[in-house]
Scaffold this active site. Structure first.
Site, PDB file in Angstrom:
ATOM      1  N   ALA A  75     -44.893  21.249 -75.170  1.00 49.95           N
ATOM      2  CA  ALA A  75     -46.139  21.902 -74.623  1.00 49.95           C
ATOM      3  C   ALA A  75     -46.716  20.877 -73.642  1.00 49.95           C
ATOM      4  O   ALA A  75     -47.514  21.393 -72.687  1.00 49.95           O
ATOM      5  CB  ALA A  75     -47.175  21.770 -75.899  1.00 49.95           C
ATOM      6  N   THR A  76     -46.353  19.596 -73.778  1.00 44.86           N
ATOM      7  CA  THR A  76     -46.810  18.553 -72.790  1.00 44.86           C
ATOM      8  C   THR A  76     -46.362  18.814 -71.326  1.00 44.86           C
ATOM      9  O   THR A  76     -47.060  18.796 -70.494  1.00 44.86           O
ATOM     10  CB  THR A  76     -46.430  17.109 -73.246  1.00 44.86           C
ATOM     11  N   ASN A 156     -56.510  20.838 -82.001  1.00 44.63           N
ATOM     12  CA  ASN A 156     -55.378  20.084 -82.791  1.00 44.63           C
ATOM     13  C   ASN A 156     -56.172  19.117 -83.894  1.00 44.63           C
ATOM     14  O   ASN A 156     -55.349  18.658 -84.701  1.00 44.63           O
ATOM     15  CB  ASN A 156     -54.429  19.265 -81.936  1.00 44.63           C
ATOM     16  N   GLN A 184     -51.034  24.619 -81.103  1.00 42.91           N
ATOM     17  CA  GLN A 184     -51.415  24.621 -82.150  1.00 42.91           C
ATOM     18  C   GLN A 184     -51.821  26.103 -82.892  1.00 42.91           C
ATOM     19  O   GLN A 184     -51.921  26.220 -84.109  1.00 42.91           O
ATOM     20  CB  GLN A 184     -52.909  23.882 -82.617  1.00 42.91           C
ATOM     21  N   SER A 204     -45.139  24.992 -78.234  1.00 44.65           N
ATOM     22  CA  SER A 204     -44.092  23.882 -78.766  1.00 44.65           C
ATOM     23  C   SER A 204     -43.572  24.268 -80.079  1.00 44.65           C
ATOM     24  O   SER A 204     -44.351  24.528 -80.910  1.00 44.65           O
ATOM     25  CB  SER A 204     -45.131  22.687 -78.832  1.00 44.65           C
ATOM     26  N   THR A 242     -30.081  21.721 -67.059  1.00 52.00           N
ATOM     27  CA  THR A 242     -29.335  22.301 -68.022  1.00 52.00           C
ATOM     28  C   THR A 242     -30.264  22.849 -69.407  1.00 52.00           C
ATOM     29  O   THR A 242     -30.861  22.013 -69.654  1.00 52.00           O
ATOM     30  CB  THR A 242     -28.064  21.709 -68.434  1.00 52.00           C
ATOM     31  N   CYS A 329     -51.288  12.179 -80.588  1.00 54.11           N
ATOM     32  CA  CYS A 329     -50.559  12.436 -79.119  1.00 54.11           C
ATOM     33  C   CYS A 329     -50.916  10.784 -78.395  1.00 54.11           C
ATOM     34  O   CYS A 329     -50.531  11.141 -77.232  1.00 54.11           O
ATOM     35  CB  CYS A 329     -51.465  13.402 -78.378  1.00 54.11           C
TER      36      CYS A 329
END
Length: 387
Positions: A75-76, A156, A184, A204, A242, A329
């Site tokens: 997600a980041t 979150n 979340q 994520s 890749t 985080c």
């Protein structure tokens, strides 16, 4: 859970990988290990087919088209790609970004970095003391013009679920691209990417029983992004590199399983959360439940014990319970929660805040044991501090 291991109640930080997901990933690590970009032989063909199937599973879960899925490391990266990639298409003007002050650090820090560079002006959306968003104020901000609107689907820390469908409608009415951090929420509540007018949706895998290090960004057709990195022009030029075939397959399988099991699982999880809340309130009448109790994630239980430092609680229970004082985080940096500070809560509430996350593998026996351990620890600390 091994009897020697603490009871795991930190499902917002990460979830255990579902064994069915892990088995499929192992197959693509050890047997079907082809590169999905290798077009000259069947190994590459089969890997590409697996990637396409995973895209279908992700798209089916979130109500998108498989062609709208871009694979990322999580997600980041998805959030950075959406924010930086959308604004980089036009750097000749100052962009106004609307966002809640309680967004994840991946959103806040990215936007603040752009602000420092002089590329963006930040417009903070209003939230109340329970973290609920003011939709009237949001619409006023949209009417004044925004280059991008950022609102998470679920918080979150306090677990609030936000009215993404309504927010998407407002954004569409004013022609504003809308980034939703779904990390979340995806796999826990229904989300309809296309129908709700979301432009970018960050996902994520490790938040819903998939592997760490893999995620996706759903990108609405007609809203291409400038890449953050170059080399090979993979994924329609938006994200070169890749592809992590085992991870992507694992994400796809996790999405398939959530599509089948989410409704039943989340109902059972909410029952366990409510049991824990009942047990703790009975033993700790001064306990405060933070956030919006009428609209929160099934597994979220965010509490404060005024006058009892959360660090003292964690120190007492860490060998028996895996719980947290806030978001995972910030690289282990201990600091007051920016979420709770943004809600203007009293220092005693912030200092006593604990986040508990319950998931599908949490048992009722573990809930009862956790209630006993927590209440005993908090009562013991209270006696030491106030005797």
């Amino acid at each position: 859970m091994s009897p020697t291991q603490p009871i795991y109640l930190d499902y917002h930080a990460t979830t255990p990988t579902d064994p069915r997901v892990a088995r499929l990933m192992l197959h693509y690590m050890t047997e079907e290990f082809g590169n999905a970009s290798s077009i000259d032989h069947e190994w590459g063909d089969r890997a590409e087919t697996a990637i396409k199937q995973a895209a279908k599973e992700v798209a089916d879960l979130i109500g998108a088209s498989p062609k709208e899925i871009v694979w990322t490391s999580g997600a980041t990266e998805s959030i950075n790609l959406a924010i930086q990639g959308s604004l980089a298409r036009n750097l000749t003007k100052l962009h106004r970004i609307g966002l809640m002050p309680i967004e994840h650090k991946a959103v806040l820090d990215t936007c603040r970095a752009l602000e420092k560079r002089g590329w963006a002006e930040l417009v903070h959306l209003q939230v109340d003391s329970r973290g609920r968003i003011d939709l009237e104020h949001l619409e006023q901000d949209c009417a004044e013009g925004l280059s991008l609107l950022c609102v998470m689907a679920a918080n979150n820390e306090i677990g609030n679920i936000y009215p993404i469908q309504k927010i998407g409608q407002i954004a569409q009415h004013y022609g504003i691209p809308f980034l939703c951090d779904g990390s979340q929420a995806v796999g826990k509540i229904p989300i309809q990417f296309e129908e709700w007018g979301i432009t970018y949706l960050a996902i994520s895998a490790h938040k819903f029983y998939g592997p760490k290090g893999v995620g996706a960004l759903a990108v609405r057709r007609g809203y291409p992004l400038e890449p953050l990195m170059f080399g090979g022009g993979h994924q329609r030029g938006m994200r070169s590199g890749t592809l992590n075939v085992p991870g992507i397959v694992g994400l796809g399988e996790a999405c398939r399983l959530r599509s089948l099991e989410m409704e039943v699982d989340e109902g059972a999880i909410a029952s366990k959360r409510d049991l824990l809340q009942t047990l703790l309130l009975k033993k700790l009448p001064g306990l405060v439940v933070n956030g919006d109790s009428s609209s929160r994630l099934a597994g979220n239980f965010h509490i404060s014990i005024p006058g009892i430092p959360n660090s003292a609680v964690i120190a007492r229970v860490r060998s028996q319970l895996a719980i947290s004082t806030g978001s995972a985080c910030s690289s282990g940096v201990e600091a007051p929660s920016h979420v709770l500070q943004s809600l203007n809560l009293p220092p005693r509430i912030i200092e006593g805040a604990i986040r508990i996350g319950i998931g599908k593998f949490t048992t009722e026996e573990e809930i009862k044991e956790a209630a006993s351990v927590l209440s005993d620890a908090i009562s013991g600390i209270g006696k030491v501090l106030y005797s």
